[in-house]
Design an enzyme around this catalytic site. Structure first.
Site, PDB file in Angstrom:
ATOM      1  N   ASP A  35      -1.323  -0.503   5.025  1.00 23.24           N
ATOM      2  CA  ASP A  35      -2.001   0.694   5.179  1.00 23.24           C
ATOM      3  C   ASP A  35      -0.948   0.828   6.602  1.00 23.24           C
ATOM      4  OD1 ASP A  35      -3.776   2.496   4.295  1.00 23.24           O
ATOM      5  OD2 ASP A  35      -4.517   2.088   6.484  1.00 23.24           O
ATOM      6  N   ASP A  83      -5.596  -2.826  -3.114  1.00 27.36           N
ATOM      7  CA  ASP A  83      -6.172  -1.179  -3.041  1.00 27.36           C
ATOM      8  C   ASP A  83      -5.954  -0.796  -4.391  1.00 27.36           C
ATOM      9  OD1 ASP A  83      -5.262   0.975  -1.847  1.00 27.36           O
ATOM     10  OD2 ASP A  83      -5.607  -0.282   0.020  1.00 27.36           O
ATOM     11  N   ASP A 116       0.641  -1.473   0.145  1.00 25.39           N
ATOM     12  CA  ASP A 116      -0.230  -0.438   0.362  1.00 25.39           C
ATOM     13  C   ASP A 116       1.090   1.223   0.402  1.00 25.39           C
ATOM     14  OD1 ASP A 116      -2.036   1.427   0.245  1.00 25.39           O
ATOM     15  OD2 ASP A 116      -3.146   1.226   2.338  1.00 25.39           O
ATOM     16  N   GLU A 128     -28.819  19.148 -15.165  1.00 30.04           N
ATOM     17  CA  GLU A 128     -28.923  20.145 -14.729  1.00 30.04           C
ATOM     18  C   GLU A 128     -30.795  20.490 -14.985  1.00 30.04           C
ATOM     19  OE1 GLU A 128     -29.232  22.284 -13.145  1.00 30.04           O
ATOM     20  OE2 GLU A 128     -27.582  23.694 -13.406  1.00 30.04           O
ATOM     21  N   HIS A 169     -18.329  21.129 -15.393  1.00 25.44           N
ATOM     22  CA  HIS A 169     -18.327  20.947 -17.034  1.00 25.44           C
ATOM     23  C   HIS A 169     -17.502  23.133 -17.220  1.00 25.44           C
ATOM     24  CE1 HIS A 169     -21.245  23.856 -18.333  1.00 25.44           C
ATOM     25  NE2 HIS A 169     -22.344  23.514 -17.198  1.00 25.44           N
ATOM     26  N   GLU A 176       1.641   3.900  -3.987  1.00 22.16           N
ATOM     27  CA  GLU A 176       1.414   2.390  -3.773  1.00 22.16           C
ATOM     28  C   GLU A 176       2.689   1.854  -5.005  1.00 22.16           C
ATOM     29  OE1 GLU A 176      -1.067   1.314  -3.188  1.00 22.16           O
ATOM     30  OE2 GLU A 176      -2.624   2.437  -2.744  1.00 22.16           O
TER      31      GLU A 176
END
Length: 487
Positions: A131, A82, A12, A367, A291, A53
């Protein structure tokens, strides 16, 4: 003759800021007993999650090879991570496009024969040992120390046998309650002197202290409402940075108006305080990208799902490319979901091309349909449809003139889209390319704010906001209207 040997490598990496202070962790495991055979961890300075990673993978493969130097081609290594990106790229299913990733992937591939290594993606909850090693390394780097295996507590509280199946991931729209318990455990671990960068060490004996846990953000009271974006009666052009293109910023309604109906919320009851909530694992993180500009944006005209469906302007295309470069550098986005409208699909396509991902379309992210107001400025709507505009500002149940959508209707479909996406991508980071009203609605619902809060947020073209959803039904707003990538 080489003796066949099989091992599991769990690796990790993490970055606090992405890019930010980064570190990795890796552990080599006996698959028959589940016992750790070797650990590796290192603080690597400022880097992205993806770089960390890959560094963890390299360290894990190097550790496995060093443990069994006489095994040669008979060594079989099953890598569990992961990071979907690393697993898919090293498996050959995804192309490696980012220039920072190519040399790291080549370095990892050269450690052992490709036929000797297999890869598997696992949820973060099943990768806790690695981790914790990565977090120990980052803690040590923060404190100016070097990670030492003898001080590591990462092996504690991990399963003694790793062959047992893990519980299924939490489904449904989740929220931010694991935060307090995680931070409390991290503080306790730090107080006990948990250590953490550099090197490869065989496993030490068990330590009598609790493993450090990377703290999640603590959720407190909702942030105070911002000042209204425009004074009552002000023209959109006179308001400080009013909303262009989608829905021009409207004055905040009078708080003395009749009570307004709330949109559908998550069924889960939010918890408050630190309490003793369980560690819910990685949240579903929705990165909300508005956007880029269209021709209507600088004119500050209503532009919803019932209008002309404009394309991006030259400025909007440049904004989309800048956003794409930003997400490519971060390396955190794992999925992309877009509104069906053209301006969003064009923005999403620019990002997808840089990340090598597909774009999924969700109708719920479109929208608002502004009815007869489409293409008009706020001032023009007030002149032509003043009574309807007043009603619209006073209640989320009021629709624009001509059969448009009310904010309550929009909130209903946006909440349904949120629930679908969070359930489908539990524990992952998803980029949603959408519009002003859906983004404001997601933020409002996450904060538990009233509908009038929609008028008290500003969202610039191509801005980024972020909301994380945890397994207990709570949410954490992490970012709002960030435009630093456009500068």
């Amino acid at each position: 003759m080489s003796v066949a040997r099989q091992v599991v490598v769990e690796a990790d990496g993490g970055s606090r800021g992405n890019p930010g202070p980064a570190g990795y962790g890796a552990v080599v495991i006996d698959p028959a007993t589940g016992e750790p055979l070797a650990e590796a961890a290192e603080y690597i300075g400022v880097a992205t999650n993806n770089v960390a990673e890959y560094r963890g993978l390299i360290a894990g493969l190097t550790a496995a090879k060093a443990l069994f130097p006489d095994a040669g081609d008979a060594l079989r290594v099953h890598v569990r991570m992961d990071s979907k990106l690393v697993v898919e790229q090293m498996s050959g299913r995804w192309k490696i496009k980012h220039p920072d990733m190519k040399p790291l992937a080549a370095r990892a591939a050269a450690i052992l024969p490709p036929s000797s290594v297999t890869y598997e993606w696992i949820p973060r909850a099943q990768n806790k040992h690695a981790d914790r090693l990565a977090n120990e390394a980052m803690d040590a780097g923060r404190d100016g120390r070097t990670w030492e295996a003898s001080a590591s507590t990462a092996a504690l509280d991990t399963p003694s046998a790793r062959t047992a199946s893990a519980p299924p991931p939490v489904q449904g729209p989740p929220g931010d309650q694991a935060a307090g318990a995680a931070r409390a455990r991290a503080a306790l671990a730090a107080a006990r002197g948990a250590a953490a960068p550099e090197g490869l060490f065989p496993m030490p004996g068990a330590q009598e202290s609790e493993p450090p846990v990377e703290a999640a953000p603590v959720t407190g009271a909702a942030a105070p409402a911002a000042e209204p974006s425009a004074a009552p009666g002000a023209e959109p052009s006179a308001a400080p940075a009013p909303e262009p293109s989608e829905a021009p910023v409207a004055p905040a309604p009078d708080s003395s108006a009749a009570p307004v109906a709330s949109a559908p919320e998550s069924a889960a009851t939010p918890q408050t305080g630190w309490g003793s909530a369980p560690d819910l694992g990685a949240p579903a993180t929705l990165v909300l990208l508005r956007h880029g500009e269209t021709a209507l944006t600088p004119q500050k005209r209503f532009s919803g799902s019932g209008g002309t469906d404009p394309e991006l302007s030259a400025t909007g295309r440049d904004q989309a490319e800048r956003a794409a470069a930003h997400f490519a550098a971060l390396g955190t986005v794992q999925e992309i979901v877009s509104s069906p409208l053209r301006r969003c699909r064009e923005t999403a396509a620019a990002v997808a091309a840089r990340l090598g991902l597909d774009v999924h379309v969700d109708e719920g992210l479109r929208e608002t349909d502004f009815g007869a107001w489409e293409g008009l400025t706020f001032g023009e709507v007030r002149e032509r449809h003043g009574d309807d505009l007043t009603a619209w500002l006073a209640s989320p149940d009021a629709a624009p003139t001509g059969g448009g959508e009310s904010f309550a209707e929009v909130a209903g479909r946006v909440a349904a889209a949120r629930d679908r996406i969070v359930a489908r991508y539990a524990g992952r980071t998803v980029l949603l390319v959408t519009h002003v009203t859906p983004i404001k609605t997601l933020v409002r619902l996450a904060l538990g704010a009233p509908p009038e809060a929609l008028f008290r947020m500003e969202l610039s073209a191509a801005s980024i906001s972020t909301v994380a959803y945890y397994g207990d039904g709570n949410a954490s707003v992490r970012l709002l209207n960030d435009t630093s990538h456009l500068r």
